[in-house]
Write a protein that holds these residues in place. Sequence first.
Motif, PDB file in Angstrom:
ATOM      1  N   GLY A   1      44.955  40.669  56.513  1.00  0.00           N
ATOM      2  CA  GLY A   1      45.386  40.006  55.293  1.00  0.00           C
ATOM      3  C   GLY A   1      45.745  41.050  54.258  1.00  0.00           C
ATOM      4  O   GLY A   1      45.753  42.257  54.515  1.00  0.00           O
ATOM      5  N   PHE A   2      46.022  40.586  53.060  1.00  0.00           N
ATOM      6  CA  PHE A   2      46.366  41.487  51.966  1.00  0.00           C
ATOM      7  C   PHE A   2      45.170  41.603  51.038  1.00  0.00           C
ATOM      8  O   PHE A   2      44.616  40.599  50.593  1.00  0.00           O
ATOM      9  CB  PHE A   2      47.579  40.969  51.193  1.00  0.00           C
ATOM     10  CG  PHE A   2      47.882  41.784  49.991  1.00  0.00           C
ATOM     11  CD1 PHE A   2      48.461  43.034  50.118  1.00  0.00           C
ATOM     12  CD2 PHE A   2      47.572  41.326  48.727  1.00  0.00           C
ATOM     13  CE1 PHE A   2      48.725  43.801  49.006  1.00  0.00           C
ATOM     14  CE2 PHE A   2      47.847  42.083  47.617  1.00  0.00           C
ATOM     15  CZ  PHE A   2      48.421  43.329  47.748  1.00  0.00           C
ATOM     16  N   PHE A   3      44.751  42.820  50.778  1.00  0.00           N
ATOM     17  CA  PHE A   3      43.656  43.073  49.864  1.00  0.00           C
ATOM     18  C   PHE A   3      44.162  43.990  48.762  1.00  0.00           C
ATOM     19  O   PHE A   3      44.762  45.022  49.027  1.00  0.00           O
ATOM     20  CB  PHE A   3      42.474  43.722  50.590  1.00  0.00           C
ATOM     21  CG  PHE A   3      41.961  42.879  51.711  1.00  0.00           C
ATOM     22  CD1 PHE A   3      41.109  41.818  51.454  1.00  0.00           C
ATOM     23  CD2 PHE A   3      42.344  43.123  53.010  1.00  0.00           C
ATOM     24  CE1 PHE A   3      40.641  41.033  52.473  1.00  0.00           C
ATOM     25  CE2 PHE A   3      41.876  42.346  54.048  1.00  0.00           C
ATOM     26  CZ  PHE A   3      41.022  41.290  53.776  1.00  0.00           C
ATOM     27  N   SER A   4      43.904  43.622  47.538  1.00  0.00           N
ATOM     28  CA  SER A   4      44.389  44.380  46.403  1.00  0.00           C
ATOM     29  C   SER A   4      43.731  45.755  46.353  1.00  0.00           C
ATOM     30  O   SER A   4      42.521  45.870  46.378  1.00  0.00           O
ATOM     31  CB  SER A   4      44.085  43.618  45.117  1.00  0.00           C
ATOM     32  OG  SER A   4      44.506  44.369  44.012  1.00  0.00           O
ATOM     33  N   PRO A   5      44.529  46.815  46.258  1.00  0.00           N
ATOM     34  CA  PRO A   5      43.943  48.155  46.289  1.00  0.00           C
ATOM     35  C   PRO A   5      43.280  48.570  44.977  1.00  0.00           C
ATOM     36  O   PRO A   5      42.380  49.391  44.977  1.00  0.00           O
ATOM     37  CB  PRO A   5      45.138  49.048  46.597  1.00  0.00           C
ATOM     38  CG  PRO A   5      46.315  48.301  46.102  1.00  0.00           C
ATOM     39  CD  PRO A   5      45.984  46.845  46.271  1.00  0.00           C
ATOM     40  N   GLY A   6      43.695  48.017  43.868  1.00  0.00           N
ATOM     41  CA  GLY A   6      43.156  48.487  42.593  1.00  0.00           C
ATOM     42  C   GLY A   6      42.933  47.379  41.596  1.00  0.00           C
ATOM     43  O   GLY A   6      43.382  47.475  40.455  1.00  0.00           O
ATOM     44  N   SER A   7      42.262  46.340  41.981  1.00  0.00           N
ATOM     45  CA  SER A   7      42.058  45.201  41.099  1.00  0.00           C
ATOM     46  C   SER A   7      40.739  45.334  40.347  1.00  0.00           C
ATOM     47  O   SER A   7      39.713  45.706  40.916  1.00  0.00           O
ATOM     48  CB  SER A   7      42.051  43.916  41.922  1.00  0.00           C
ATOM     49  OG  SER A   7      41.760  42.815  41.094  1.00  0.00           O
TER      50      SER A   7
END
Length: 132
Positions: free
Chosen positions: A76-82
């Motif tokens: 899936g897509f995981f936010s790198p810098g949230s």
Amino acid sequence: MKVESRIFEIITAFFFLCAIVYSVLTHEVVGMAGLFLTGGLSLIIGTYFRFVSRRLEERPEDNPEAEVSDGAGDVGFFSPGSYWPITLAGSAALVAISLAFFYVWSLVIAGVLLLISVGGLVFEYHLRPSDH
């Protein structure tokens, strides 16, 4: 999902067995009720997983002959810098502290912060539809 449903079915049998043994040995009502309710809750989760597993296609985890490479690929897509997970954790901690000390004014503020944090996390990458 068949693996997960099997795990919860085993846990259900364990808790019901423990509740029966506990009720025979101690005759204590509160612990017996807690064990039976825990078994019932795990039965609900196991039943849900069993129901959902019938409607999904088979995953590599459900196939006993599957190789490790069968599960490779994008998860899936995981936010790198949230920063939203940090704000969510902080606002959830503030809600817990407000409930522990029962500060209603702080609970209202923490609830609003929690809703903002959840909204920010959910809609972080939401794009507005184009106007044409």
